[in-house]
Design a protein around this motif. Structure first.
Motif, PDB file in Angstrom:
ATOM      1  N   GLY A 141       5.876  -0.462  10.995  1.00 27.71           N
ATOM      2  CA  GLY A 141       5.012   0.683  10.752  1.00 27.71           C
ATOM      3  C   GLY A 141       4.851   1.129   9.324  1.00 27.71           C
ATOM      4  N   SER A 142       5.548   0.489   8.370  1.00 27.84           N
ATOM      5  CA  SER A 142       5.548   1.070   7.028  1.00 27.84           C
ATOM      6  C   SER A 142       4.984   0.180   5.928  1.00 27.84           C
ATOM      7  N   LEU A 143       5.077  -1.133   6.064  1.00 21.97           N
ATOM      8  CA  LEU A 143       4.705  -2.025   4.971  1.00 21.97           C
ATOM      9  C   LEU A 143       3.383  -2.741   5.243  1.00 21.97           C
ATOM     10  N   ASP A 144       2.367  -2.388   4.471  1.00 22.75           N
ATOM     11  CA  ASP A 144       1.089  -3.087   4.484  1.00 22.75           C
ATOM     12  C   ASP A 144       0.816  -3.626   3.084  1.00 22.75           C
ATOM     13  N   LEU A 145       0.177  -4.786   3.009  1.00 19.83           N
ATOM     14  CA  LEU A 145      -0.178  -5.327   1.704  1.00 19.83           C
ATOM     15  C   LEU A 145      -1.150  -4.413   0.964  1.00 19.83           C
ATOM     16  N   HIS A 146      -1.078  -4.441  -0.357  1.00 18.53           N
ATOM     17  CA  HIS A 146      -2.070  -3.760  -1.175  1.00 18.53           C
ATOM     18  C   HIS A 146      -3.449  -4.284  -0.776  1.00 18.53           C
ATOM     19  N   PRO A 147      -4.471  -3.421  -0.697  1.00 21.08           N
ATOM     20  CA  PRO A 147      -5.799  -3.865  -0.230  1.00 21.08           C
ATOM     21  C   PRO A 147      -6.342  -5.092  -0.953  1.00 21.08           C
ATOM     22  N   GLN A 148      -6.147  -5.207  -2.276  1.00 18.56           N
ATOM     23  CA  GLN A 148      -6.658  -6.371  -3.004  1.00 18.56           C
ATOM     24  C   GLN A 148      -5.920  -7.649  -2.609  1.00 18.56           C
ATOM     25  N   LEU A 149      -4.614  -7.553  -2.441  1.00 20.32           N
ATOM     26  CA  LEU A 149      -3.834  -8.720  -2.031  1.00 20.32           C
ATOM     27  C   LEU A 149      -4.157  -9.094  -0.588  1.00 20.32           C
ATOM     28  N   LYS A 150      -4.387  -8.092   0.238  1.00 18.84           N
ATOM     29  CA  LYS A 150      -4.767  -8.343   1.634  1.00 18.84           C
ATOM     30  C   LYS A 150      -6.112  -9.056   1.703  1.00 18.84           C
ATOM     31  N   GLU A 151      -7.061  -8.639   0.866  1.00 17.57           N
ATOM     32  CA  GLU A 151      -8.367  -9.288   0.849  1.00 17.57           C
ATOM     33  C   GLU A 151      -8.256 -10.742   0.397  1.00 17.57           C
ATOM     34  N   ASP A 170       0.851  -1.190   0.000  1.00 21.28           N
ATOM     35  CA  ASP A 170       0.000   0.000   0.000  1.00 21.28           C
ATOM     36  C   ASP A 170       0.888   1.241   0.000  1.00 21.28           C
ATOM     37  N   PRO A 171       1.032   1.945  -1.137  1.00 24.56           N
ATOM     38  CA  PRO A 171       1.943   3.094  -1.193  1.00 24.56           C
ATOM     39  C   PRO A 171       1.498   4.259  -0.323  1.00 24.56           C
ATOM     40  N   GLN A 172       0.188   4.418  -0.154  1.00 24.10           N
ATOM     41  CA  GLN A 172      -0.320   5.506   0.683  1.00 24.10           C
ATOM     42  C   GLN A 172       0.084   5.302   2.135  1.00 24.10           C
ATOM     43  N   LYS A 173      -0.068   4.053   2.624  1.00 24.50           N
ATOM     44  CA  LYS A 173       0.326   3.743   3.998  1.00 24.50           C
ATOM     45  C   LYS A 173       1.827   3.950   4.175  1.00 24.50           C
ATOM     46  N   PHE A 174       2.606   3.530   3.195  1.00 24.78           N
ATOM     47  CA  PHE A 174       4.053   3.665   3.274  1.00 24.78           C
ATOM     48  C   PHE A 174       4.467   5.129   3.361  1.00 24.78           C
ATOM     49  N   THR A 175       3.930   5.952   2.477  1.00 25.13           N
ATOM     50  CA  THR A 175       4.283   7.379   2.451  1.00 25.13           C
ATOM     51  C   THR A 175       3.841   8.074   3.728  1.00 25.13           C
ATOM     52  N   THR A 176       2.620   7.763   4.175  1.00 25.04           N
ATOM     53  CA  THR A 176       2.091   8.384   5.391  1.00 25.04           C
ATOM     54  C   THR A 176       2.914   8.010   6.619  1.00 25.04           C
TER      55      THR A 176
END
Length: 421
Positions: A226-236, A140-146
């Motif tokens: 705190g920085s790396l979350d899966l892309h929402p589609q891959l997480k689902e 998730d690039p938004q989560k990473f940048t934030t």
């Protein structure tokens, strides 16, 4: 127009025949497959939802209750002033799989922070030269940048880069230091304004507490947790597979399931080995040995077991003697998503699926002490899922005697980054 009684009777008989035929097909052709083969199931379409409240039956077996989840407790990071002029750009490709990515990100954050540089959003490389993905296809690039807001600046592409200008590549050690940054990266960045990092590893295992403790810094903690979350589609996708595994284990263990990190090549060649602390002899594990181990410590035959192996292989069959509900990802992935995530042949999505599935299972069994085990452990410690088992050649039948040293000795770096809520 009123229906004739004979038409009604005929309709009822026709419906009955179809139901009987459907039941015969299921009994003769589908049910045997579910027993003998780990095939894809109709229930695995991402629609299945099993809540904790529906799992009212108490699990039977050596299941350990989850510990409390933990929260970040590393010291407050120095905040970068908004609008601060960048001193250049740091870029990199994430490589070797998800278990290495946080460490690579930690190095990049530390370098960019130390030099006042801007981090370029990484791309992701697979095992082959042709395998390459944009950051946003996996994470998730938004989560990473934030997450890095106020720490370092992050951009998608370098600004004002000269066309055709060659970017200097610098090999960085697995645990970069400020001394290394000043000596090997800063002079190049001042001259070229852009440096591309590539990682080199002396070993695949970073589990020694002293070594990691010396390296620990708030940027490493931030990268890890705190920085790396899966892309929402891959997480689902991963969440849907978790729901399927919980459904399959509902009757036998109230929705609890086990993940085992082991591959077919390890089964065939018995490469999955552990050293006995007392005798210093190695004991190697294949499908038969893993089945015996899980049975010995009290898991019931109906327990659902997920293997990180991509697809079913005949060498796995001995494990199903002990635990018939043993599956690989091709059996529990929604059918409509297989072409994209398993059959594309372009990228090893399964590494990310396995990593995050092993984070969420109720029990994680590690048959090899490697970076995958180490980094799955850190994420499980953070969430309180601390039933991490290491098979060993012991007589004990208590699951507690096979808990990972990370849990028993609390020697994992996660305990330095995280505090109890």
């Amino acid at each position: 127009m009123a229906m004739d009684l004979r038409q009604v009777v005929a309709a009822i008989l026709t419906m009955s025949m179809f139901l009987m035929l459907g039941n015969m097909i299921k009994k003769d052709h589908i049910d045997p497959l579910l027993v003998d083969m780990p095939v894809s199931l109709d229930i695995q379409q991402g629609l299945l939802k099993v809540s904790k409240h529906s799992l009212v039956k108490l699990a039977s077996g050596p299941w350990k209750e989850d510990d409390e989840a933990m929260r970040p407790c590393w010291k407050k990071l120095y905040k970068t002033k908004k609008g601060e002029q960048t001193n250049g750009y740091i870029s990199l490709s994430l490589t070797k799989g998800p278990e290495y990515h946080a460490l690579q990100i930690a190095n990049a954050i530390m370098i960019a922070k130390h030099l006042g540089a801007t981090l370029v959003l990484p791309d992701i490389k697979g095992g082959k030269v042709s395998e390459k993905r944009m950051f946003g296809e996996i994470y998730d690039p938004q989560k990473f940048t934030t997450s890095l807001d106020g720490v370092i600046q992050v951009v998608k592409d370098p600004i004002n880069q000269q066309v055709g200008e060659k970017v200097v590549i610098v090999k960085v050690p697995e645990r970069v230091t400020e001394k290394f940054i000043s000596a090997h990266i800063e002079p190049i960045l001042k001259k070229k304004k852009q440096v591309r990092l590539t990682s080199q590893y002396q070993s695949s295992n970073l589990t020694k507490a002293k070594e990691i403790g010396d390296y620990l810094n708030p940027y490493a903690c931030l990268a890890m947790f705190g920085s790396l979350d899966l892309h929402p589609q891959l997480k689902e996708l991963v969440d849907s597979m978790v729901r399927t595994l919980r459904f399959l284990s509902w009757k036998s263990s109230a929705g609890k399931f086990i993940t085992v990190d082991v591959k077919v090549t390890e089964f065939k060649n018995k490469l999955s080995c552990q050293r006995n602390d007392t005798t210093s002899k190695e004991y190697c594990y294949g499908a038969e040995e893993i089945g015996q181990f899980l049975e010995k410590i009290g898991f019931r035959k109906g327990t659902t077991v997920y293997l990180t192996q991509t697809e079913w292989h005949e060498s796995l069959r001995p494990l199903r003697k002990y635990f018939p509900n043993t599956f690989t990802k091709d059996a529990v992935m929604p059918i409509d998503l297989k072409a994209r995530y398993l059959d594309s042949g372009n990228f090893e999505y399964e590494k990310f699926i396995d990593f995050y599935l092993c984070m969420q299972s109720d029990v994680f069994v590690a048959t090899t002490m490697n970076m995958f085990y180490n980094n799955v452990a850190e994420m499980r410690i953070a969430s309180g899922k601390t039933q991490i088992l290491i098979p060993a050649n012991k007589l004990s039948t208590s699951a507690a005697d096979y808990l990972s040293p990370h849990i028993l000795k609390k020697n994992h770096m996660a305990y330095s980054c995280l505090c109890k809520i």
